[in-house]
Design an enzyme around this catalytic site. Structure first.
Site, PDB file in Angstrom:
ATOM      1  N   ASP A  10     -15.734  77.304  44.584  1.00  0.00           N
ATOM      2  CA  ASP A  10     -17.062  77.909  44.497  1.00  0.00           C
ATOM      3  C   ASP A  10     -16.910  79.376  44.932  1.00  0.00           C
ATOM      4  OD1 ASP A  10     -16.986  77.962  47.278  1.00  0.00           O
ATOM      5  OD2 ASP A  10     -18.848  76.852  47.568  1.00  0.00           O
ATOM      6  N   HIS A  11     -18.033  80.060  45.119  1.00  0.00           N
ATOM      7  CA  HIS A  11     -17.986  81.481  45.503  1.00  0.00           C
ATOM      8  C   HIS A  11     -17.349  81.673  46.877  1.00  0.00           C
ATOM      9  CE1 HIS A  11     -21.639  79.573  46.870  1.00  0.00           C
ATOM     10  NE2 HIS A  11     -21.763  80.487  47.819  1.00  0.00           N
ATOM     11  N   CYS A  67     -13.582  76.014  48.974  1.00  0.00           N
ATOM     12  CA  CYS A  67     -14.970  76.430  49.179  1.00  0.00           C
ATOM     13  C   CYS A  67     -14.969  77.180  50.514  1.00  0.00           C
ATOM     14  CB  CYS A  67     -15.963  75.267  49.123  1.00  0.00           C
ATOM     15  SG  CYS A  67     -15.839  74.027  50.415  1.00  0.00           S
ATOM     16  N   THR A  69     -15.599  76.267  53.596  1.00  0.00           N
ATOM     17  CA  THR A  69     -14.907  75.525  54.660  1.00  0.00           C
ATOM     18  C   THR A  69     -13.833  74.578  54.133  1.00  0.00           C
ATOM     19  OG1 THR A  69     -16.532  73.767  54.474  1.00  0.00           O
ATOM     20  CG2 THR A  69     -16.960  75.484  56.136  1.00  0.00           C
ATOM     21  N   HIS A 100       2.330  60.830  53.805  1.00  0.00           N
ATOM     22  CA  HIS A 100       1.649  59.587  54.190  1.00  0.00           C
ATOM     23  C   HIS A 100       0.521  59.182  53.254  1.00  0.00           C
ATOM     24  CE1 HIS A 100       2.927  59.746  58.727  1.00  0.00           C
ATOM     25  NE2 HIS A 100       3.926  59.982  57.897  1.00  0.00           N
ATOM     26  N   ARG A 134       5.821  51.646  53.677  1.00  0.00           N
ATOM     27  CA  ARG A 134       4.567  51.224  54.311  1.00  0.00           C
ATOM     28  C   ARG A 134       3.393  52.086  53.876  1.00  0.00           C
ATOM     29  NH1 ARG A 134       6.942  54.592  57.976  1.00  0.00           N
ATOM     30  NH2 ARG A 134       5.634  55.741  59.439  1.00  0.00           N
ATOM     31  N   HIS A 135       3.643  53.337  53.567  1.00  0.00           N
ATOM     32  CA  HIS A 135       2.547  54.218  53.159  1.00  0.00           C
ATOM     33  C   HIS A 135       1.982  53.822  51.794  1.00  0.00           C
ATOM     34  CE1 HIS A 135       3.217  56.565  56.653  1.00  0.00           C
ATOM     35  NE2 HIS A 135       4.455  56.870  56.301  1.00  0.00           N
TER      36      HIS A 135
HETATM   37  C1  RB5 Z   1     -21.377  77.955  50.318  1.00  0.00           C
HETATM   38  O1  RB5 Z   1     -22.150  78.873  51.015  1.00  0.00           O
HETATM   39  C2  RB5 Z   1     -20.730  76.964  51.288  1.00  0.00           C
HETATM   40  O2  RB5 Z   1     -21.677  76.075  51.763  1.00  0.00           O
HETATM   41  C3  RB5 Z   1     -19.617  76.224  50.587  1.00  0.00           C
HETATM   42  O3  RB5 Z   1     -18.673  77.150  50.152  1.00  0.00           O
HETATM   43  C4  RB5 Z   1     -18.830  75.212  51.398  1.00  0.00           C
HETATM   44  O4  RB5 Z   1     -18.403  75.738  52.597  1.00  0.00           O
HETATM   45  C5  RB5 Z   1     -19.410  73.886  51.513  1.00  0.00           C
HETATM   46  O5  RB5 Z   1     -18.863  72.969  52.123  1.00  0.00           O
END
Ligand code: RB5
Length: 142
Positions: A10-11, A67, A69, A100, A134-135
């Site tokens: 995403d952005h 993204c 995070t 794993h 095992r994995h």
């Molecule tokens: C976008 O602002 C943000 O929410 C997205 O990139 C991401 O971090 C979502 O999990």
């Protein structure tokens, strides 16, 4: 022979995706950019779903999702039964996710990770094999 690698963001992950694509191309990896293609705001599930569709059609490929995070894209991608997406913030996690969990998608946070560690995480992921035994039994239960 290297596997095909699909990249999508995403952005919030756009800039990191661009820099990862650049260094993978320099290393002659077979990459395909599925978007997004600018910093304009988009919805991360659309890009995770697009990634899942491409991996389904190229079952031996890898994916790298981005993204802000890495959390949103990993949640969305893992709703597809053929995807094992691992959100990694360290080289150790990237290594273990392959050894794993046989992860086929690496999820990264563009607003979380420092550029210095990104290359190491990406190359560790792409160059670590799954450890059978095992994995395999555990992965089959997913
Ligand atoms: C976008 O602002 C943000 O929410 C997205 O990139 C991401 O971090 C979502 O999990």
């Amino acid at each position: 022979m290297n596997k095909k690698i699909f990249l999508s963001s995403d952005h919030g992950g756009f800039e990191l995706k661009t820099s990862v694509i650049n260094f993978l191309k320099e290393g002659n990896y077979d990459v395909e950019d599925l978007g997004c293609f600018s910093l304009e705001s988009v919805d991360y599930p659309d890009y995770a779903n697009l990634m899942a569709k491409n991996i389904k059609n190229n079952i031996n490929s890898f994916g790298i999702l981005f993204c802000g995070t890495g959390i949103g894209v990993s949640i969305a991608a893992n709703r597809h039964s053929h995807i094992r997406a691992a959100l990694c913030t360290s080289v150790e996690m990237a290594s273990k996710s392959r050894k794993h969990n046989d992860a086929n998608v690496l999820a990264l946070g563009g607003r979380i990770l420092n550029n210095l560690i990104i290359k190491d995480i990406v190359f560790q992921f792409l160059n670590t094999d799954f450890e059978e035994g095992r994995h395999r039994l555990r992965v089959n239960k997913l």
